[in-house]
Design a protein around this motif. Structure first.
Motif, PDB file in Angstrom:
ATOM      1  N   THR A 135     -64.151  -1.883 106.974  1.00  0.00           N
ATOM      2  CA  THR A 135     -65.661  -2.405 106.831  1.00  0.00           C
ATOM      3  C   THR A 135     -65.831  -2.110 105.206  1.00  0.00           C
ATOM      4  OG1 THR A 135     -65.856   0.143 107.217  1.00  0.00           O
ATOM      5  CG2 THR A 135     -66.134  -1.320 109.085  1.00  0.00           C
ATOM      6  N   ASP A 136     -64.921  -1.627 104.402  1.00  0.00           N
ATOM      7  CA  ASP A 136     -64.956  -1.376 103.126  1.00  0.00           C
ATOM      8  C   ASP A 136     -64.659  -2.708 102.499  1.00  0.00           C
ATOM      9  OD1 ASP A 136     -64.670  -0.614 100.359  1.00  0.00           O
ATOM     10  OD2 ASP A 136     -63.706   1.196 100.838  1.00  0.00           O
ATOM     11  N   PRO A 137     -65.664  -3.190 101.497  1.00  0.00           N
ATOM     12  CA  PRO A 137     -65.550  -4.573 101.038  1.00  0.00           C
ATOM     13  C   PRO A 137     -64.613  -4.556  99.834  1.00  0.00           C
ATOM     14  CG  PRO A 137     -67.589  -3.622 100.366  1.00  0.00           C
ATOM     15  CD  PRO A 137     -67.161  -2.622 101.532  1.00  0.00           C
ATOM     16  N   GLN A 138     -64.207  -3.159  99.412  1.00  0.00           N
ATOM     17  CA  GLN A 138     -63.319  -3.112  98.250  1.00  0.00           C
ATOM     18  C   GLN A 138     -61.762  -3.018  98.640  1.00  0.00           C
ATOM     19  OE1 GLN A 138     -64.974   0.106  95.859  1.00  0.00           O
ATOM     20  NE2 GLN A 138     -66.150  -1.384  94.767  1.00  0.00           N
ATOM     21  N   VAL A 139     -61.593  -2.907  99.797  1.00  0.00           N
ATOM     22  CA  VAL A 139     -60.323  -3.062 100.313  1.00  0.00           C
ATOM     23  C   VAL A 139     -60.212  -4.369 101.001  1.00  0.00           C
ATOM     24  CG1 VAL A 139     -58.691  -1.881 102.093  1.00  0.00           C
ATOM     25  CG2 VAL A 139     -60.439  -0.439 100.908  1.00  0.00           C
ATOM     26  N   ARG A 140     -58.745  -4.847 100.608  1.00  0.00           N
ATOM     27  CA  ARG A 140     -58.356  -6.164 101.275  1.00  0.00           C
ATOM     28  C   ARG A 140     -57.536  -6.011 102.399  1.00  0.00           C
ATOM     29  NH1 ARG A 140     -56.609  -8.445  95.270  1.00  0.00           N
ATOM     30  NH2 ARG A 140     -58.768  -8.682  94.350  1.00  0.00           N
ATOM     31  N   SER A 141     -57.704  -6.697 103.604  1.00  0.00           N
ATOM     32  CA  SER A 141     -57.097  -6.550 104.926  1.00  0.00           C
ATOM     33  C   SER A 141     -55.967  -7.827 104.837  1.00  0.00           C
ATOM     34  CB  SER A 141     -57.882  -6.320 105.938  1.00  0.00           C
ATOM     35  OG  SER A 141     -58.718  -5.235 105.788  1.00  0.00           O
ATOM     36  N   VAL A 142     -54.916  -7.541 105.286  1.00  0.00           N
ATOM     37  CA  VAL A 142     -53.782  -8.599 105.555  1.00  0.00           C
ATOM     38  C   VAL A 142     -53.166  -8.232 106.948  1.00  0.00           C
ATOM     39  CG1 VAL A 142     -53.526  -9.263 103.143  1.00  0.00           C
ATOM     40  CG2 VAL A 142     -52.088  -7.561 104.238  1.00  0.00           C
ATOM     41  N   PRO A 143     -52.467  -9.201 107.367  1.00  0.00           N
ATOM     42  CA  PRO A 143     -51.816  -8.863 108.645  1.00  0.00           C
ATOM     43  C   PRO A 143     -50.522  -8.469 108.664  1.00  0.00           C
ATOM     44  CG  PRO A 143     -51.688 -11.332 108.140  1.00  0.00           C
ATOM     45  CD  PRO A 143     -52.656 -10.760 107.216  1.00  0.00           C
ATOM     46  N   ASP A 144     -49.711  -8.475 107.441  1.00  0.00           N
ATOM     47  CA  ASP A 144     -48.567  -7.972 107.304  1.00  0.00           C
ATOM     48  C   ASP A 144     -48.228  -7.891 105.931  1.00  0.00           C
ATOM     49  OD1 ASP A 144     -47.897 -10.452 106.769  1.00  0.00           O
ATOM     50  OD2 ASP A 144     -47.153 -10.987 108.664  1.00  0.00           O
ATOM     51  N   LEU A 145     -47.025  -7.496 105.596  1.00  0.00           N
ATOM     52  CA  LEU A 145     -46.364  -7.163 104.119  1.00  0.00           C
ATOM     53  C   LEU A 145     -46.333  -8.573 103.644  1.00  0.00           C
ATOM     54  CD1 LEU A 145     -45.622  -5.374 101.833  1.00  0.00           C
ATOM     55  CD2 LEU A 145     -43.123  -5.384 102.828  1.00  0.00           C
ATOM     56  N   ALA A 146     -45.914  -9.490 104.287  1.00  0.00           N
ATOM     57  CA  ALA A 146     -45.551 -10.779 103.733  1.00  0.00           C
ATOM     58  C   ALA A 146     -46.913 -11.422 103.205  1.00  0.00           C
ATOM     59  CB  ALA A 146     -45.189 -12.002 104.610  1.00  0.00           C
ATOM     60  N   ALA A 147     -48.103 -11.167 103.831  1.00  0.00           N
ATOM     61  CA  ALA A 147     -49.219 -11.796 103.388  1.00  0.00           C
ATOM     62  C   ALA A 147     -49.808 -10.702 102.149  1.00  0.00           C
ATOM     63  CB  ALA A 147     -50.255 -11.399 104.559  1.00  0.00           C
ATOM     64  N   ALA A 148     -49.487  -9.588 102.181  1.00  0.00           N
ATOM     65  CA  ALA A 148     -49.840  -8.710 101.122  1.00  0.00           C
ATOM     66  C   ALA A 148     -49.122  -8.973  99.886  1.00  0.00           C
ATOM     67  CB  ALA A 148     -49.504  -7.056 101.432  1.00  0.00           C
ATOM     68  N   VAL A 149     -47.879  -9.477  99.967  1.00  0.00           N
ATOM     69  CA  VAL A 149     -47.220  -9.832  98.588  1.00  0.00           C
ATOM     70  C   VAL A 149     -47.694 -11.233  98.408  1.00  0.00           C
ATOM     71  CG1 VAL A 149     -44.875 -10.683  97.784  1.00  0.00           C
ATOM     72  CG2 VAL A 149     -45.180  -8.556  99.168  1.00  0.00           C
ATOM     73  N   GLN A 150     -48.279 -12.293  99.221  1.00  0.00           N
ATOM     74  CA  GLN A 150     -48.640 -13.480  98.766  1.00  0.00           C
ATOM     75  C   GLN A 150     -50.011 -13.123  98.043  1.00  0.00           C
ATOM     76  OE1 GLN A 150     -49.537 -16.152 101.965  1.00  0.00           O
ATOM     77  NE2 GLN A 150     -49.631 -17.735 100.600  1.00  0.00           N
ATOM     78  N   LEU A 151     -50.454 -12.342  98.519  1.00  0.00           N
ATOM     79  CA  LEU A 151     -51.878 -11.957  97.773  1.00  0.00           C
ATOM     80  C   LEU A 151     -51.534 -11.316  96.553  1.00  0.00           C
ATOM     81  CD1 LEU A 151     -55.062 -11.690  97.708  1.00  0.00           C
ATOM     82  CD2 LEU A 151     -54.583  -9.079  98.896  1.00  0.00           C
ATOM     83  N   ILE A 152     -50.611 -10.318  96.369  1.00  0.00           N
ATOM     84  CA  ILE A 152     -50.281  -9.961  94.959  1.00  0.00           C
ATOM     85  C   ILE A 152     -49.925 -10.802  94.053  1.00  0.00           C
ATOM     86  CG2 ILE A 152     -48.858  -8.204  93.826  1.00  0.00           C
ATOM     87  CD1 ILE A 152     -48.782  -6.695  96.488  1.00  0.00           C
ATOM     88  N   LEU A 153     -48.809 -11.676  94.532  1.00  0.00           N
ATOM     89  CA  LEU A 153     -48.186 -12.665  93.436  1.00  0.00           C
ATOM     90  C   LEU A 153     -49.155 -13.815  93.360  1.00  0.00           C
ATOM     91  CD1 LEU A 153     -44.723 -12.727  94.885  1.00  0.00           C
ATOM     92  CD2 LEU A 153     -45.645 -11.568  92.955  1.00  0.00           C
ATOM     93  N   GLY A 154     -50.296 -14.238  94.348  1.00  0.00           N
ATOM     94  CA  GLY A 154     -51.156 -14.994  94.144  1.00  0.00           C
ATOM     95  C   GLY A 154     -50.885 -16.707  93.794  1.00  0.00           C
ATOM     96  N   PRO A 155     -49.642 -17.060  94.400  1.00  0.00           N
ATOM     97  CA  PRO A 155     -49.245 -18.348  93.960  1.00  0.00           C
ATOM     98  C   PRO A 155     -50.148 -19.758  94.292  1.00  0.00           C
ATOM     99  CG  PRO A 155     -47.513 -17.584  95.409  1.00  0.00           C
ATOM    100  CD  PRO A 155     -48.659 -16.407  95.157  1.00  0.00           C
ATOM    101  N   GLU A 156     -50.566 -19.209  95.668  1.00  0.00           N
ATOM    102  CA  GLU A 156     -51.511 -20.246  96.087  1.00  0.00           C
ATOM    103  C   GLU A 156     -52.756 -19.821  96.814  1.00  0.00           C
ATOM    104  OE1 GLU A 156     -47.231 -22.170  98.025  1.00  0.00           O
ATOM    105  OE2 GLU A 156     -49.077 -22.474  99.049  1.00  0.00           O
ATOM    106  N   SER A 157     -53.189 -18.957  95.940  1.00  0.00           N
ATOM    107  CA  SER A 157     -54.674 -18.325  96.376  1.00  0.00           C
ATOM    108  C   SER A 157     -55.592 -18.427  95.201  1.00  0.00           C
ATOM    109  CB  SER A 157     -54.382 -17.092  96.800  1.00  0.00           C
ATOM    110  OG  SER A 157     -55.290 -15.965  97.051  1.00  0.00           O
ATOM    111  N   ASP A 158     -56.829 -18.259  95.527  1.00  0.00           N
ATOM    112  CA  ASP A 158     -57.757 -18.114  94.551  1.00  0.00           C
ATOM    113  C   ASP A 158     -57.999 -16.700  93.931  1.00  0.00           C
ATOM    114  OD1 ASP A 158     -58.368 -20.629  94.555  1.00  0.00           O
ATOM    115  OD2 ASP A 158     -60.015 -20.648  96.113  1.00  0.00           O
ATOM    116  N   GLU A 159     -57.087 -15.843  94.635  1.00  0.00           N
ATOM    117  CA  GLU A 159     -57.248 -14.493  94.327  1.00  0.00           C
ATOM    118  C   GLU A 159     -56.697 -14.200  92.888  1.00  0.00           C
ATOM    119  OE1 GLU A 159     -58.736 -11.941  95.824  1.00  0.00           O
ATOM    120  OE2 GLU A 159     -59.118 -12.798  97.786  1.00  0.00           O
TER     121      GLU A 159
END
Length: 396
Positions: A157-181
């Protein structure tokens, strides 16, 4: 040069959490975890595992069992060309049954001990780093060190915390190769102090001093004026003032109490009521142990504060859960609030009525600036209660 890193929880993040995993035969890697860690390795981002292992304190397994589990995971990772750069675990718990480990520890998440040890060993910039885990204590750790949290599991419920289904998705978010993040690599490339190793203390001191000057110059003096008026008005109506902070910020909160109770009386008729909520170890540890560290300041305010009182919070990141909760409680109970923040300011910067913000990403410099702001506010209040001739006759 300090660099960004990724701090990973273990159970529920890298391996299946079946409850107190203390033997190799119970280790089961989560799908995609090995590949995710390998991707961080390939990006030259340090990977640190920080895990609470209260099973040691509870007598379910020993320290050597934890180390064997980690050695086994290392072997599995190595077979796939992946690695963990540093393993850290906390075997302590205050409710433990093994006397050696039955105590409170600054290493137990959400306390920052393990993260600080990793930062020192691997030269990490924690403010540019991520904490990834499946528990609220991982989010709490991220906020305690000013890092960015990624929560594995259902959306928070915290808008400042990003939620992902697993570690693979977290790393994709961190590296951001195919994301607008924004990617971790992009954000960590920003220049920070220090940006490189110094070979001599005199040069470091020269640049450190300059950084303090730059940090102080970033403070909005209009907010300093508002903070001074808030404090003076509180003393005029005999309202109480409360201060709080964690770590180095706790010492500033304690010092504020000293200067606003004792210092302001010298040469004035002020008799203030100022309390640091960070000063009493007995009440702090009791609340933290029985309720949770995030409640240590809010709980005290519930007993001590009244509408019209003032709360001064000191938080470099502005994200510490106990600071945020104290500000939220204060706002809901008609208190006036002042926040001293740094980095991006976090929730504290926007929750407080008055925000004395230091635009800096070095904890020491931010705390130095906060100490200066605390001192100047105390001295301003003191001299504002004197005549000019009295001011000239005093030592400040």
């Amino acid at each position: 040069m300090s660099r960004a890193g990724v701090l990973l929880d273990r159970d529920g993040t890298i391996i299946v959490d079946t409850g107190y995993v203390g033997s190799v035969d119970r280790v089961e890697l989560l799908p995609g975890a090995v590949e995710a860690i390998a991707a961080l390795n390939a990006a030259d981002i340090p990977v640190v595992v920080v895990t609470n292992q209260s099973g040691v304190a509870r007598g379910l397994y020993g320290v050597h069992d934890v180390q064997r589990v980690h050695a086994h995971i290392d072997e599995v990772l190595a077979a796939a060309g992946a690695r963990v750069d540093m393993w850290l675990f906390c075997p302590y718990h205050p409710d433990g049954t093994v006397p050696e480990y039955a105590r409170v520890s600054a290493d137990r998440k959400p306390a920052p001990g393990m993260a600080l040890a990793a930062a020192q060993a691997l030269d990490l910039n924690l403010a540019a780093s991520w904490v990834v885990g499946d528990s609220p204590v991982d989010v709490g750790l991220a906020r305690a060190i000013g890092a960015r949290p990624i929560f594995i599991g259902c959306a928070t419920t915290d808008p400042q915390v990003r939620s992902v289904p697993d570690l693979a998705a977290a790393v994709q978010l961190i590296l951001g190769p195919e994301s607008d993040e924004p990617s971790l690599l992009d954000e960590s490339a920003a220049m920070r102090f220090p940006a490189a190793r110094y070979e001599s203390a005199d040069l470091f001191a020269q640049d450190y001093t300059a950084e303090i000057g730059r940090a102080m110059a970033s403070v909005d003096l209009g907010e300093v004026e508002r903070a001074a008026k808030t404090l003076n008005a509180a003393y005029d109506r005999d309202a109480a003032v409360f201060a709080c902070g964690n770590g180095g910020s706790a010492s500033i909160a304690n010092h504020l109490m000293c200067d606003h109770v004792k210092g302001v009386r010298v040469g004035t008729d002020l008799h203030t009521r100022v309390t640091s909520l960070s000063s009493n170890m007995e009440i702090l540890s009791a609340i933290a142990n029985d309720i949770g560290y995030e409640a240590v300041f809010e709980f005290q305010l519930q007993s001590l504060a009244r509408p019209g009182d003032v709360l001064v919070v000191v938080s470099s990141s502005g994200r510490s859960p106990n600071i945020v909760r104290a500000l939220e409680w204060a706002a809901a109970h008609e208190m006036h609030t002042i926040a001293l923040t740094g980095f991006e300011g976090g929730p504290a910067r926007t929750l407080a009525n008055v925000s004395v913000h230091v635009d800096c990403t070095n904890y020491g410099v931010v705390e130095d600036a906060h100490q200066a702001c605390m001192h100047l506010l105390a001295q301003y209040v003191r001299q504002s209660r004197m005549s000019s001739s009295m001011v000239a006759a005093q030592v400040f």
